[in-house]
Design an enzyme around this catalytic site. Structure first.
Site, PDB file in Angstrom:
ATOM      1  N   SER A 178      -9.495   1.073   2.551  1.00  0.00           N
ATOM      2  CA  SER A 178      -8.692   2.564   1.639  1.00  0.00           C
ATOM      3  C   SER A 178      -8.003   1.673   1.128  1.00  0.00           C
ATOM      4  O   SER A 178      -7.236   2.561   0.147  1.00  0.00           O
ATOM      5  CB  SER A 178      -8.065   3.554   2.828  1.00  0.00           C
ATOM      6  N   SER A 188      -9.912  -0.413   7.266  1.00  0.00           N
ATOM      7  CA  SER A 188      -9.346  -0.636   5.655  1.00  0.00           C
ATOM      8  C   SER A 188      -8.764  -1.468   5.170  1.00  0.00           C
ATOM      9  O   SER A 188      -8.084  -1.686   4.188  1.00  0.00           O
ATOM     10  CB  SER A 188      -8.311   0.718   5.707  1.00  0.00           C
ATOM     11  N   LYS A 205       0.885  -1.230   0.015  1.00  0.00           N
ATOM     12  CA  LYS A 205       0.111   0.170  -0.062  1.00  0.00           C
ATOM     13  C   LYS A 205       0.738   1.352  -0.085  1.00  0.00           C
ATOM     14  O   LYS A 205       1.935   0.987   0.313  1.00  0.00           O
ATOM     15  CB  LYS A 205      -0.861   0.023   1.213  1.00  0.00           C
TER      16      LYS A 205
HETATM   17  N1  GLN Z   1     -13.077   3.803   6.331  1.00  0.00           N
HETATM   18  C1  GLN Z   1     -12.482   4.416   7.692  1.00  0.00           C
HETATM   19  C2  GLN Z   1     -12.341   5.008   7.514  1.00  0.00           C
HETATM   20  O1  GLN Z   1     -12.331   6.324   6.708  1.00  0.00           O
HETATM   21  C3  GLN Z   1     -11.179   3.089   7.450  1.00  0.00           C
HETATM   22  C4  GLN Z   1     -10.002   3.544   7.225  1.00  0.00           C
HETATM   23  C5  GLN Z   1      -8.835   3.092   7.600  1.00  0.00           C
HETATM   24  O2  GLN Z   1      -9.231   1.754   8.502  1.00  0.00           O
HETATM   25  N2  GLN Z   1      -7.996   3.657   7.184  1.00  0.00           N
HETATM   26  O3  GLN Z   1     -11.603   6.102   8.557  1.00  0.00           O
END
Ligand code: GLN
Length: 493
Positions: A154, A178, A79
């Site tokens: 994400s 994410s 990532k």
């Molecule tokens: N979707 C969640 C957020 O936007 C989790 C994001 C993540 O785990 N990085 O905060």
């Protein structure tokens, strides 16, 4: 099956039996990238030269008759919030578009020590803030199961790359879901380890008290192998925990007899799609038929998990984003007449809307006059939620739950409606709030789209979690099905 469609453990066998070379595997992966990447857009950048060089080193070792570790010669995608020395690390943000880290994150050092082959950096929501990979400043990634849908986020790039066989394994990060949510949306296995098990050194911070790096793989065995590589204490990360080294592959036991499974009723509340619910409850039955004992349990404070997460995550995000000021590194506005204007213009031009929204909300929650009502209150509720889990894990070994209220949604469907988007995280954030390990594994399909089963365990009980996941995988076929995207053969891994 083509080489890029296989698992890491299968490829390792083939490598040591000299049926294939690391170069062959790398080539298969890059051919696949050439074939699908124009459409799928899972990567921000590929690292072909580095990959072939690493593959060559592994082939030489094999030729010399040396033993190679399990992930040697295995392609891995990272990532793009994980720092790679000499390779751009952008967080899919204009702010870091030209940032080349002078050092490797600890997890990358470990990957290199184990001779895995780094294929590239994957697309993500900007600074990991999002649930669909649509907040990437570059382009959205598509879901290989249906390219009109999101891959989740994400870590959507990592999950899509694994599902589309553009890599063998991948790393993601999970602050509020994410890893697990995109893994569920893309029908692959995603593990968020216990907070502190994997070093965060060199991983660009979003919300530091939640962030944790984890694995995205084609099956549970690969998950254990990759966790073996990345887990472990790191003196460069003060939140990293000192514990004896565990061999997670020892947990790959096809047996759950006598294990106690809790089914927390709050995870099955309003808003859960009936077909998702059915698939998860059927999974409980599968494990029951294998000898696990199941009972319904309750986590009374779970309904506060999402607002608690939003306040704390945004507060921490606003503090973490303060470092992007146009002075030290990253984007700097080309024109500014004084220092304040430089800050303002740099941050206005460099950040996307979702990041700005969170900086504003987070700053608000931390400001004098609002701190007690929001941030402090949220921290107190965080403790209550943690305590709920502690109580439950005195009674049961694992919890089974859905990962997401529904399967992958369509590109564009929620991107202009942040509240609905945040709701998709309601079932994943509790594990981050309490710092617990949790995994998503494929457990069914709705309209041809994969459904994820979430398994949670108490702190540092990754082994129990893997045992349950492995048993489920052994006795079901969901993980074998591939998206059938552009010539994937699918079938048995
Ligand atoms: N979707 C969640 C957020 O936007 C989790 C994001 C993540 O785990 N990085 O905060």
């Amino acid at each position: 099956m083509k080489l890029n469609e296989l698992t890491a453990h299968r490829l390792h066998e083939m490598l040591i039996n000299r049926e294939v070379s690391a170069r062959d595997i790398t080539e298969a992966v890059f051919n696949r990238i050439d074939e699908v990447e124009d459409e799928l857009k899972a990567y921000v950048r590929t690292t072909k030269d580095l990959a072939y060089q690493q593959a060559e080193e592994v082939d030489q070792k094999i030729q010399r008759g040396e033993n190679i570790p399990p992930l040697a010669g295995i392609p891995i995608a990272l990532k793009d919030n994980i720092c790679t020395k000499g390779v751009h690390t952008t967080c899919s943000s204009k702010m870091l578009e030209n940032f080349i880290p002078p050092y490797d994150a600890t997890v990358v050092e470990k990957i290199k020590e184990n001779s895995a082959v780094i294929v590239g950096k994957t697309n993500m929501d900007e600074f990991a803030m999002g649930s669909s990979t649509e907040t990437s400043a570059f382009y959205p990634t598509k879901n290989p199961w249906d390219i009109t849908r999101v891959p989740g986020g994400s870590s959507g790039g990592s999950a899509a790359a694994v599902a589309a066989d553009e890599t063998i394994v991948a790393l993601g990060s999970d602050t509020g879901g994410s890893i697990r949510q995109p893994a569920a949306f893309c029908g692959v296995v995603g593990l968020k380890p216990t907070y502190g098990v994997v070093s965060r050194y060199g991983v660009v911070a979003y919300a530091s008290s939640f962030d944790q790096v984890g694995t995205i793989t084609k099956d549970v065995t690969d998950c254990a192998l990759l966790l073996n590589v990345i887990a472990g204490h790191d003196s460069n990360d003060t939140t990293s925990v000192k514990r004896e080294k565990v061999d997670y592959t020892k947990a790959l036991i096809d047996n759950v007899k006598g294990l106690k499974i809790g089914v927390p009723k709050e995870y099955f509340a309003e808003g859960l799609d009936p077909e998702v619910e059915k698939a998860v409850l059927e999974s409980v039955e599968v494990l029951k038929s294998m000898g696990a004992q199941c009972e319904e349990v309750s986590l009374p404070h779970l309904k506060y998990a999402l607002p608690t997460y939003c306040i704390i995550a945004m507060a921490e995000a606003s503090a973490n984003m303060a470092r992007y000021d146009g002075i030290r590194y990253g984007y700097r506005t080309p024109e500014a007449s004084d220092l304040i204007e430089l800050y303002k213009k740099t941050r206005s031009e460099g950040f996307g809307n979702e990041v700005k929204r969170r900086i504003m909300l987070g700053t608000y929650a931390l400001s004098t006059g609002h701190y007690d009502a929001y941030y402090l209150k949220a921290q107190k509720v965080r403790t209550l939620i943690k305590q709920d889990f502690e109580e439950i894990f005195k009674k049961v070994d694992v919890l089974l739950a859905p990962v997401t209220p529904d399967v992958a949604f369509r590109l564009g469907e929620k991107v202009d409606d942040p509240l609905t988007m945040y709701l998709t995280d309601s079932l994943t954030v509790p594990a981050n709030i309490a710092g617990l390990p949790a995994i998503s594994i494929p457990c069914g399909f709705k309209e041809g789209m994969p459904i994820g089963l979430q398994i949670l365990a108490k702190h540092f009980a990754e082994a129990t979690l893997l045992q349950v996941a492995y048993t489920f995988e052994r006795n079901t076929d969901f993980h074998r099905r591939k998206p059938n995207y552009k010539g994937q053969e699918g079938g048995k891994n």
